[in-house]
Design a protein around this motif. Structure first.
Motif, PDB file in Angstrom:
ATOM      1  N   LEU A  16      -4.795 -22.650  98.168  1.00  0.00           N
ATOM      2  CA  LEU A  16      -5.508 -23.360  97.102  1.00  0.00           C
ATOM      3  C   LEU A  16      -6.944 -23.673  97.501  1.00  0.00           C
ATOM      4  CD1 LEU A  16      -2.713 -25.783  95.874  1.00  0.00           C
ATOM      5  CD2 LEU A  16      -3.678 -23.836  94.633  1.00  0.00           C
ATOM      6  N   LEU A  17      -7.163 -24.055  98.745  1.00  0.00           N
ATOM      7  CA  LEU A  17      -8.517 -24.331  99.219  1.00  0.00           C
ATOM      8  C   LEU A  17      -9.380 -23.074  99.125  1.00  0.00           C
ATOM      9  CD1 LEU A  17     -10.592 -26.220 100.489  1.00  0.00           C
ATOM     10  CD2 LEU A  17      -9.680 -25.565 102.726  1.00  0.00           C
ATOM     11  N   GLU A  18      -8.878 -21.952  99.562  1.00  0.00           N
ATOM     12  CA  GLU A  18      -9.644 -20.697  99.492  1.00  0.00           C
ATOM     13  C   GLU A  18      -9.915 -20.293  98.045  1.00  0.00           C
ATOM     14  OE1 GLU A  18     -11.276 -19.159 101.934  1.00  0.00           O
ATOM     15  OE2 GLU A  18     -10.582 -20.898 103.064  1.00  0.00           O
ATOM     16  N   TYR A  19      -8.922 -20.491  97.176  1.00  0.00           N
ATOM     17  CA  TYR A  19      -9.101 -20.175  95.755  1.00  0.00           C
ATOM     18  C   TYR A  19     -10.215 -21.036  95.153  1.00  0.00           C
ATOM     19  CZ  TYR A  19      -8.286 -19.859  90.760  1.00  0.00           C
ATOM     20  OH  TYR A  19      -8.461 -19.683  89.413  1.00  0.00           O
ATOM     21  N   LEU A  20     -10.179 -22.340  95.440  1.00  0.00           N
ATOM     22  CA  LEU A  20     -11.199 -23.241  94.905  1.00  0.00           C
ATOM     23  C   LEU A  20     -12.586 -22.897  95.436  1.00  0.00           C
ATOM     24  CD1 LEU A  20      -9.309 -26.650  94.954  1.00  0.00           C
ATOM     25  CD2 LEU A  20     -10.027 -25.341  92.948  1.00  0.00           C
ATOM     26  N   LYS A  21     -12.685 -22.554  96.710  1.00  0.00           N
ATOM     27  CA  LYS A  21     -13.976 -22.165  97.276  1.00  0.00           C
ATOM     28  C   LYS A  21     -14.510 -20.918  96.580  1.00  0.00           C
ATOM     29  CE  LYS A  21     -13.432 -23.760 102.039  1.00  0.00           C
ATOM     30  NZ  LYS A  21     -13.304 -23.288 103.427  1.00  0.00           N
ATOM     31  N   THR A  22     -13.646 -19.936  96.402  1.00  0.00           N
ATOM     32  CA  THR A  22     -14.059 -18.692  95.743  1.00  0.00           C
ATOM     33  C   THR A  22     -14.483 -18.960  94.311  1.00  0.00           C
ATOM     34  OG1 THR A  22     -12.545 -17.437  97.136  1.00  0.00           O
ATOM     35  CG2 THR A  22     -13.297 -16.356  95.120  1.00  0.00           C
ATOM     36  N   TYR A  23     -13.713 -19.768  93.595  1.00  0.00           N
ATOM     37  CA  TYR A  23     -14.038 -20.080  92.207  1.00  0.00           C
ATOM     38  C   TYR A  23     -15.360 -20.836  92.118  1.00  0.00           C
ATOM     39  CZ  TYR A  23     -13.441 -21.533  87.365  1.00  0.00           C
ATOM     40  OH  TYR A  23     -13.624 -21.737  86.030  1.00  0.00           O
ATOM     41  N   ALA A  24     -15.570 -21.807  93.014  1.00  0.00           N
ATOM     42  CA  ALA A  24     -16.827 -22.569  93.016  1.00  0.00           C
ATOM     43  C   ALA A  24     -18.015 -21.648  93.298  1.00  0.00           C
ATOM     44  CB  ALA A  24     -16.761 -23.689  94.049  1.00  0.00           C
ATOM     45  N   LYS A  25     -17.870 -20.733  94.239  1.00  0.00           N
ATOM     46  CA  LYS A  25     -18.952 -19.790  94.542  1.00  0.00           C
ATOM     47  C   LYS A  25     -19.239 -18.900  93.344  1.00  0.00           C
ATOM     48  CE  LYS A  25     -18.249 -19.615  99.499  1.00  0.00           C
ATOM     49  NZ  LYS A  25     -17.753 -18.817 100.633  1.00  0.00           N
ATOM     50  N   THR A  26     -18.191 -18.458  92.664  1.00  0.00           N
ATOM     51  CA  THR A  26     -18.369 -17.628  91.471  1.00  0.00           C
ATOM     52  C   THR A  26     -19.152 -18.387  90.403  1.00  0.00           C
ATOM     53  OG1 THR A  26     -16.307 -16.472  91.914  1.00  0.00           O
ATOM     54  CG2 THR A  26     -17.152 -16.341  89.660  1.00  0.00           C
ATOM     55  N   LEU A  27     -18.764 -19.636  90.149  1.00  0.00           N
ATOM     56  CA  LEU A  27     -19.474 -20.444  89.158  1.00  0.00           C
ATOM     57  C   LEU A  27     -20.919 -20.664  89.573  1.00  0.00           C
ATOM     58  CD1 LEU A  27     -16.808 -23.133  88.226  1.00  0.00           C
ATOM     59  CD2 LEU A  27     -17.625 -21.254  86.806  1.00  0.00           C
ATOM     60  N   TYR A  28     -21.129 -20.965  90.837  1.00  0.00           N
ATOM     61  CA  TYR A  28     -22.487 -21.194  91.328  1.00  0.00           C
ATOM     62  C   TYR A  28     -23.342 -19.947  91.120  1.00  0.00           C
ATOM     63  CZ  TYR A  28     -26.369 -22.126  94.444  1.00  0.00           C
ATOM     64  OH  TYR A  28     -27.623 -22.299  94.957  1.00  0.00           O
ATOM     65  N   CYS A  29     -22.829 -18.795  91.515  1.00  0.00           N
ATOM     66  CA  CYS A  29     -23.595 -17.542  91.375  1.00  0.00           C
ATOM     67  C   CYS A  29     -23.869 -17.220  89.913  1.00  0.00           C
ATOM     68  CB  CYS A  29     -22.858 -16.389  92.040  1.00  0.00           C
ATOM     69  SG  CYS A  29     -22.819 -16.515  93.839  1.00  0.00           S
ATOM     70  N   GLU A  30     -22.930 -17.554  89.052  1.00  0.00           N
ATOM     71  CA  GLU A  30     -23.076 -17.255  87.629  1.00  0.00           C
ATOM     72  C   GLU A  30     -24.186 -18.081  86.988  1.00  0.00           C
ATOM     73  OE1 GLU A  30     -20.308 -17.378  83.606  1.00  0.00           O
ATOM     74  OE2 GLU A  30     -19.353 -17.298  85.566  1.00  0.00           O
ATOM     75  N   TYR A  31     -24.376 -19.329  87.444  1.00  0.00           N
ATOM     76  CA  TYR A  31     -25.312 -20.224  86.771  1.00  0.00           C
ATOM     77  C   TYR A  31     -26.549 -20.587  87.586  1.00  0.00           C
ATOM     78  CZ  TYR A  31     -21.458 -20.820  83.548  1.00  0.00           C
ATOM     79  OH  TYR A  31     -20.460 -20.590  82.651  1.00  0.00           O
TER      80      TYR A  31
END
Length: 147
Positions: A16-31
């Motif tokens: 779950l920690l790795e998933y959240l990190k990946t998702y946060a990075k994706t959102l950051y890169c997107e915006y």
């Protein structure tokens, strides 16, 4: 709790920690580079000064074995966790606004290999403070959660 069940929980938490990190990075890169992008519902752009009530370095501790106040150093911030057991006791000079509070964000501010490590205080700390190698970011509104 012992054995296979504990190992399962540890594995799930790691996943779950790795998933959240990946998702946060994706959102950051997107915006990150597009202030005109349509943000998700209930999101908005904000300056750090707008949401942070305090941004400062921790204290310069005076270590002591006869105290119950713990000072956290850079080794206490690892893998997005606060390892209180790595802290050291120190003799506090006086009460300070830098005593940690629930939801404070800690950022390692110096050191090769540890610079930039972060962790958030998800518990009610008692007599806990960070040293001067850690930056403390405290929300301006304790009711808000900036995750």
């Amino acid at each position: 709790m012992k054995g296979p069940r504990l190992q399962l929980y540890v594995s799930l938490n790691g996943y779950l920690l790795e998933y959240l990190k990946t998702y946060a990075k994706t959102l950051y890169c997107e915006y990150e580079n597009d202030k005109n992008a349509i943000l998700p519902r209930n999101w908005r752009w904000a300056e750090i000064a707008e949401i942070a009530g305090m941004v400062c370095r921790g204290i310069a501790p005076k270590y002591s074995d006869v105290s119950d106040e713990v000072v956290l150093g850079q080794t206490c911030v690892r893998s997005n966790l606060i390892l209180v057991e790595n802290g050291r006791t120190h003799a506090p000079r006086k009460k300070t606004e830098k005593w940690l509070k629930k939801y404070d964000l800690l950022i390692n501010s110096t050191g090769v290999g540890s610079l930039g490590r972060t962790a958030q205080v998800w518990f009610e700390p008692k007599k806990l403070v960070a040293d001067s190698h850690i930056t403390i970011v405290r929300t301006a509104d304790p009711g808000m959660r900036y995750i």
